[in-house]
Design a protein around this motif. Structure first.
Motif, PDB file in Angstrom:
ATOM      1  N   GLY A 112      53.206  56.667  34.359  1.00 30.89           N
ATOM      2  CA  GLY A 112      52.364  55.598  34.553  1.00 30.89           C
ATOM      3  C   GLY A 112      51.089  55.250  33.164  1.00 30.89           C
ATOM      4  N   PHE A 113      50.497  54.009  34.341  1.00 27.95           N
ATOM      5  CA  PHE A 113      49.742  53.437  32.832  1.00 27.95           C
ATOM      6  C   PHE A 113      48.482  53.674  33.435  1.00 27.95           C
ATOM      7  CE2 PHE A 113      51.655  50.017  35.043  1.00 27.95           C
ATOM      8  CZ  PHE A 113      50.896  49.643  34.801  1.00 27.95           C
ATOM      9  N   PRO A 114      47.272  54.022  32.692  1.00 31.45           N
ATOM     10  CA  PRO A 114      45.835  53.537  33.327  1.00 31.45           C
ATOM     11  C   PRO A 114      45.262  52.399  34.039  1.00 31.45           C
ATOM     12  CG  PRO A 114      45.689  54.118  30.770  1.00 31.45           C
ATOM     13  CD  PRO A 114      46.981  54.040  31.137  1.00 31.45           C
ATOM     14  N   ASP A 115      44.134  52.328  33.890  1.00 32.24           N
ATOM     15  CA  ASP A 115      43.552  50.391  34.396  1.00 32.24           C
ATOM     16  C   ASP A 115      43.084  50.434  33.450  1.00 32.24           C
ATOM     17  OD1 ASP A 115      42.711  48.991  36.368  1.00 32.24           O
ATOM     18  OD2 ASP A 115      40.658  49.810  36.419  1.00 32.24           O
ATOM     19  N   GLY A 116      43.214  48.916  33.394  1.00 37.23           N
ATOM     20  CA  GLY A 116      42.978  47.883  32.418  1.00 37.23           C
ATOM     21  C   GLY A 116      43.985  46.584  31.627  1.00 37.23           C
ATOM     22  N   LYS A 160      49.447  32.354  31.063  1.00 33.35           N
ATOM     23  CA  LYS A 160      50.064  31.979  32.504  1.00 33.35           C
ATOM     24  C   LYS A 160      49.529  33.068  33.635  1.00 33.35           C
ATOM     25  CE  LYS A 160      52.604  29.199  35.136  1.00 33.35           C
ATOM     26  NZ  LYS A 160      53.799  28.108  35.190  1.00 33.35           N
ATOM     27  N   VAL A 161      49.242  32.427  35.014  1.00 33.78           N
ATOM     28  CA  VAL A 161      48.890  33.989  35.356  1.00 33.78           C
ATOM     29  C   VAL A 161      50.496  33.495  36.379  1.00 33.78           C
ATOM     30  CG1 VAL A 161      48.296  34.912  37.991  1.00 33.78           C
ATOM     31  CG2 VAL A 161      46.739  33.823  36.372  1.00 33.78           C
ATOM     32  N   LEU A 162      51.202  34.220  36.167  1.00 36.00           N
ATOM     33  CA  LEU A 162      52.483  34.824  37.024  1.00 36.00           C
ATOM     34  C   LEU A 162      52.622  34.591  38.227  1.00 36.00           C
ATOM     35  CD1 LEU A 162      55.285  36.057  33.963  1.00 36.00           C
ATOM     36  CD2 LEU A 162      54.880  33.608  34.498  1.00 36.00           C
ATOM     37  N   ALA A 163      51.786  36.449  38.647  1.00 34.88           N
ATOM     38  CA  ALA A 163      51.639  36.937  39.882  1.00 34.88           C
ATOM     39  C   ALA A 163      50.164  37.769  39.661  1.00 34.88           C
ATOM     40  CB  ALA A 163      52.182  37.859  40.277  1.00 34.88           C
ATOM     41  N   SER A 164      49.154  37.782  41.176  1.00 33.87           N
ATOM     42  CA  SER A 164      48.301  38.728  40.920  1.00 33.87           C
ATOM     43  C   SER A 164      48.035  38.733  42.801  1.00 33.87           C
ATOM     44  CB  SER A 164      47.378  37.642  40.727  1.00 33.87           C
ATOM     45  OG  SER A 164      46.616  36.588  41.770  1.00 33.87           O
ATOM     46  N   GLY A 165      46.864  39.289  42.321  1.00 32.55           N
ATOM     47  CA  GLY A 165      46.985  40.385  43.648  1.00 32.55           C
ATOM     48  C   GLY A 165      45.245  41.647  43.681  1.00 32.55           C
ATOM     49  N   PRO A 166      44.826  41.890  44.752  1.00 36.28           N
ATOM     50  CA  PRO A 166      44.991  41.683  46.268  1.00 36.28           C
ATOM     51  C   PRO A 166      45.105  40.090  46.642  1.00 36.28           C
ATOM     52  CG  PRO A 166      44.105  43.480  46.213  1.00 36.28           C
ATOM     53  CD  PRO A 166      44.339  42.917  45.076  1.00 36.28           C
ATOM     54  N   GLY A 167      44.943  40.196  47.737  1.00 39.99           N
ATOM     55  CA  GLY A 167      44.121  38.050  48.174  1.00 39.99           C
ATOM     56  C   GLY A 167      43.379  39.243  48.742  1.00 39.99           C
ATOM     57  N   PRO A 168      42.312  37.643  49.613  1.00 38.95           N
ATOM     58  CA  PRO A 168      40.944  37.857  50.087  1.00 38.95           C
ATOM     59  C   PRO A 168      40.718  38.639  50.903  1.00 38.95           C
ATOM     60  CG  PRO A 168      41.653  35.631  49.805  1.00 38.95           C
ATOM     61  CD  PRO A 168      42.568  36.245  49.631  1.00 38.95           C
ATOM     62  N   GLY A 169      39.757  39.919  50.510  1.00 44.11           N
ATOM     63  CA  GLY A 169      39.219  41.319  51.109  1.00 44.11           C
ATOM     64  C   GLY A 169      39.454  42.116  50.789  1.00 44.11           C
ATOM     65  N   GLY A 170      40.776  41.701  50.063  1.00 45.26           N
ATOM     66  CA  GLY A 170      41.308  43.230  49.464  1.00 45.26           C
ATOM     67  C   GLY A 170      41.577  43.898  50.240  1.00 45.26           C
ATOM     68  N   ALA A 171      42.100  45.186  50.019  1.00 46.83           N
ATOM     69  CA  ALA A 171      43.812  46.000  50.393  1.00 46.83           C
ATOM     70  C   ALA A 171      43.384  47.747  49.812  1.00 46.83           C
ATOM     71  CB  ALA A 171      45.024  45.616  50.802  1.00 46.83           C
ATOM     72  N   VAL A 185      46.827  42.537  33.546  1.00 48.69           N
ATOM     73  CA  VAL A 185      45.579  43.438  34.094  1.00 48.69           C
ATOM     74  C   VAL A 185      44.948  44.409  35.109  1.00 48.69           C
ATOM     75  CG1 VAL A 185      43.313  42.317  33.061  1.00 48.69           C
ATOM     76  CG2 VAL A 185      45.362  40.895  31.842  1.00 48.69           C
ATOM     77  N   SER A 186      43.952  44.981  34.534  1.00 54.39           N
ATOM     78  CA  SER A 186      43.347  45.537  36.061  1.00 54.39           C
ATOM     79  C   SER A 186      42.330  46.033  36.468  1.00 54.39           C
ATOM     80  CB  SER A 186      44.998  46.264  36.720  1.00 54.39           C
ATOM     81  OG  SER A 186      44.353  47.602  35.935  1.00 54.39           O
ATOM     82  N   SER A 187      41.391  45.630  37.055  1.00 54.91           N
ATOM     83  CA  SER A 187      40.130  46.032  37.385  1.00 54.91           C
ATOM     84  C   SER A 187      40.236  47.214  38.522  1.00 54.91           C
ATOM     85  CB  SER A 187      40.079  44.737  37.056  1.00 54.91           C
ATOM     86  OG  SER A 187      37.631  45.385  37.147  1.00 54.91           O
ATOM     87  N   GLY A 188      40.037  48.018  38.444  1.00 53.28           N
ATOM     88  CA  GLY A 188      38.942  48.670  39.448  1.00 53.28           C
ATOM     89  C   GLY A 188      39.939  49.395  40.637  1.00 53.28           C
TER      90      GLY A 188
END
Length: 217
Positions: free
Chosen positions: A148-152, A181-192, A207-210
């Motif tokens: 695995g790898f950490p957030d960031g 350029k953003v190839l993919a992202s998530g999650p959608g509105p309201g989170g999951a 890139v991830s956060s939280g």
């Protein structure tokens, strides 16, 4: 991660608290070798992280790795090898490693993902170094953590599907190509509550956060 005594993280509401110190039960102790009588258990831990290896720093020779009273086991000596700076009590260095094992062992008893995340992120300092010799029963957790790898920000991630080791609604991620350029992202509105990220081929930066930490799904 509350599972390892941290506070203020977005994922803390989903983790079980684990004691950072105090005696283990007999069952727990079976995976965490004990402290030599009259040595580390009675030795205050100095400030900082004892035993951190620093380039060019003089280390105590193996012949001088002896506690004030009692003796170290072969496994404990193996852990201390090349890890004790001169003029530092080796029992204090051993205590740090044993405490890391205690925290990982107790956290894993409640939540294995939390324990793996603590190893990945370094939230339990020295755990990755301590596990192979001081609490080898936790080696399976260490093996998983290495995948695995950490957030960031992570560059050139392997394409595939990953899962976040948190159930926080604040977890978000983006997969970017070489031009940003953003190839993919998530999650959608309201989170999951359970976040997975599908990283496509051609991703240069993830890139991830939280999200605390990530493992292959």
């Amino acid at each position: 991660m509350t599972g390892c005594g941290a506070s203020g993280d977005a994922h803390q509401d989903t983790r079980q608290p684990a004691a950072a110190s105090g005696p283990l039960t007999d069952q727990e102790a079976a995976g965490v070798p004990g402290t030599p009588a009259g040595t580390a258990s009675a030795t205050p831990r100095p400030s900082g992280t004892p035993g951190a290896r620093k380039t060019g720093q003089a280390m105590l020779p193996d012949a001088e790795l002896t506690p004030v009273t009692g003796s170290f086991t072969a496994r404990q000596k193996k852990y201390l090898h090349g890890r004790v700076p001169k003029n530092m009590d080796p029992a204090a260095v051993l205590q740090t490693g044993q405490e890391a094992c205690q925290r990982i062992t107790r956290t894993a008893a409640h939540d294995k993902d939390a324990a793996v995340g603590a190893i990945i992120t370094g939230e339990v300092p020295g755990a990755a170094d301590a596990i192979p010799t001081l609490c080898p029963k936790q080696k399976p957790l260490l093996a998983v953590a290495k995948t695995g790898f950490p957030d960031g920000t992570r560059t050139r991630p392997e394409p595939g599907t990953y899962r976040a080791l948190t159930s926080s609604l604040n977890c978000t991620w983006r997969a970017l190509d070489a031009d940003g350029k953003v190839l993919a992202s998530g999650p959608g509105p309201g989170g999951a509550r359970k976040v997975t990220a599908k990283v496509p081929s051609g991703t240069r930066t993830f890139v991830s956060s939280g999200c605390y930490a990530w493992l292959p799904a």
